[in-house]
Design a protein around this motif. Sequence first.
Motif, short mmCIF file in Angstrom:
data_model
loop_
_atom_site.label_atom_id
_atom_site.label_comp_id
_atom_site.label_asym_id
_atom_site.label_seq_id
_atom_site.Cartn_x
_atom_site.Cartn_y
_atom_site.Cartn_z
N LYS A 196 0.70 -1.11 0.03
CA LYS A 196 -0.23 -0.06 0.11
C LYS A 196 0.91 1.28 0.03
O LYS A 196 2.07 1.34 0.64
N ARG A 197 0.45 2.17 -0.68
CA ARG A 197 1.26 3.42 -0.72
C ARG A 197 0.74 4.54 0.56
O ARG A 197 -0.62 4.61 0.70
N TYR A 253 8.82 12.35 10.03
CA TYR A 253 7.90 11.33 10.03
C TYR A 253 8.09 10.55 8.72
O TYR A 253 7.76 9.37 8.80
N LEU A 254 8.45 11.12 7.72
CA LEU A 254 8.78 10.09 6.66
C LEU A 254 9.74 9.19 6.88
O LEU A 254 9.75 7.90 6.72
N GLN A 296 10.79 4.32 -0.57
CA GLN A 296 10.99 3.61 -1.71
C GLN A 296 10.56 4.51 -3.00
O GLN A 296 10.11 5.63 -2.94
N PRO A 297 11.12 4.06 -4.34
CA PRO A 297 10.93 5.00 -5.44
C PRO A 297 9.27 5.40 -5.55
O PRO A 297 9.22 6.41 -6.11
N THR A 298 8.44 4.58 -5.03
CA THR A 298 6.91 5.00 -5.48
C THR A 298 6.29 5.72 -4.14
O THR A 298 5.26 5.83 -4.10
N GLN A 338 8.64 13.31 -4.56
CA GLN A 338 9.23 12.07 -4.30
C GLN A 338 9.87 12.35 -2.95
O GLN A 338 10.62 13.34 -2.85
N ASN A 339 9.60 11.35 -1.86
CA ASN A 339 10.16 11.44 -0.65
C ASN A 339 11.64 11.82 -0.35
O ASN A 339 12.11 12.40 0.33
#
Length: 265
Positions: free
Chosen positions: A36-37, A52-53, A60-62, A75-76
Motif C-alpha cells: 500500500k502507498r 515522519y517520513l 521507496q521509489p513509489t 518524491q520523498n
Amino acid sequence: MITTIALDLDNTLLTSEKTISPRTETVLKQLHSAGKRIVLCTGRPIKAIQPYLQQLELNQPTDYAITFNGGLVQQNTTGDVLARTSVTKQDLQPLFEQAQRDHFYLDVIDLKQVYSITDLGKSPYEDFLQGLMPFKNVRFADLPADDLFGKVVSAGQDAKTVQAQLSSQITDFFHVVPSRRTLLEFLPPHTDKASGLQQLLGHFNEDYDNLMAFGDEENDLGMLTAAKVGVAMANAIPAVKTATTHATLSNDEDGVAVFLENYFN
C-alpha cells in the motif's frame, strides 16, 4: 481496491504531542510492506515532515508526499517534483494590500524557506514550525520577484474572522481555507489535497476509487469527499463528520490504526 492511504498530519496521524503512536507506526509499516502507498498530506513543505517520513520508512521509489495542501507532489527521498502549482509576488500584491488595511499577518513559503512579511508585524508562525523550516524577515518590497511560492499563511488570529473580511478579488483567485483555528492558508487557484492526490494517482494510472483518506479539518474536505473511503476522526470539526461516511476514534486514541486494522482485517 484501495492502493493508497492518504493521511492528514496534525490531529489525524499525529497525537496531541505531535508524535506517531507506536501502534499506528506498526500498522502503517505493515501495510506499506504489503504494497500500500502511505501518503502524508499536509500544508507543510516536505522538509518539515522528513522526521515522519523517516519514522515510517517511506523511502521507496513509489513513495510520495502531498505538501502545501496539494500544491506540491514530491518524491520523498529525491525531492523530485511530480506536480506543482504556485503563485508569484505579483499575484500576492492584492493580498498584501488587504493585509495592510485589515491588520493581519502574512508568511510566504517557497520550496526552501519562509518569508515573514515584516511590514505587517511578526506572526507566531515561526514558533509554530519549531525550526522545521528556515525563516527570513523581509519587507514585501524585498520579496523575490522571480520566485514561485507554494502558499501564503496568516497565523495568530482567528482564521474565520480574517477569512470573512477578505475581498472578492482575493477569494476569487486564491483557494482560501482554514487549516487550524488560528491558521488561514492562501493556496494557488484550484489547489487542495484532492487535486494533489489526483495527480499522484494518475501517475500510477489510478483514480479516487483506489484512495482511502483520513482527516479532521476543513482543508481535508476535498480529499475526504473524493476518496472511495473518507474517514473522519472523532476529533474532527462537524463539517468533516457530516461530509464523510466513515468515522474512527480520535488522534489520541489510535484512530488511524484502529480503522486500518478493522478495514484490512
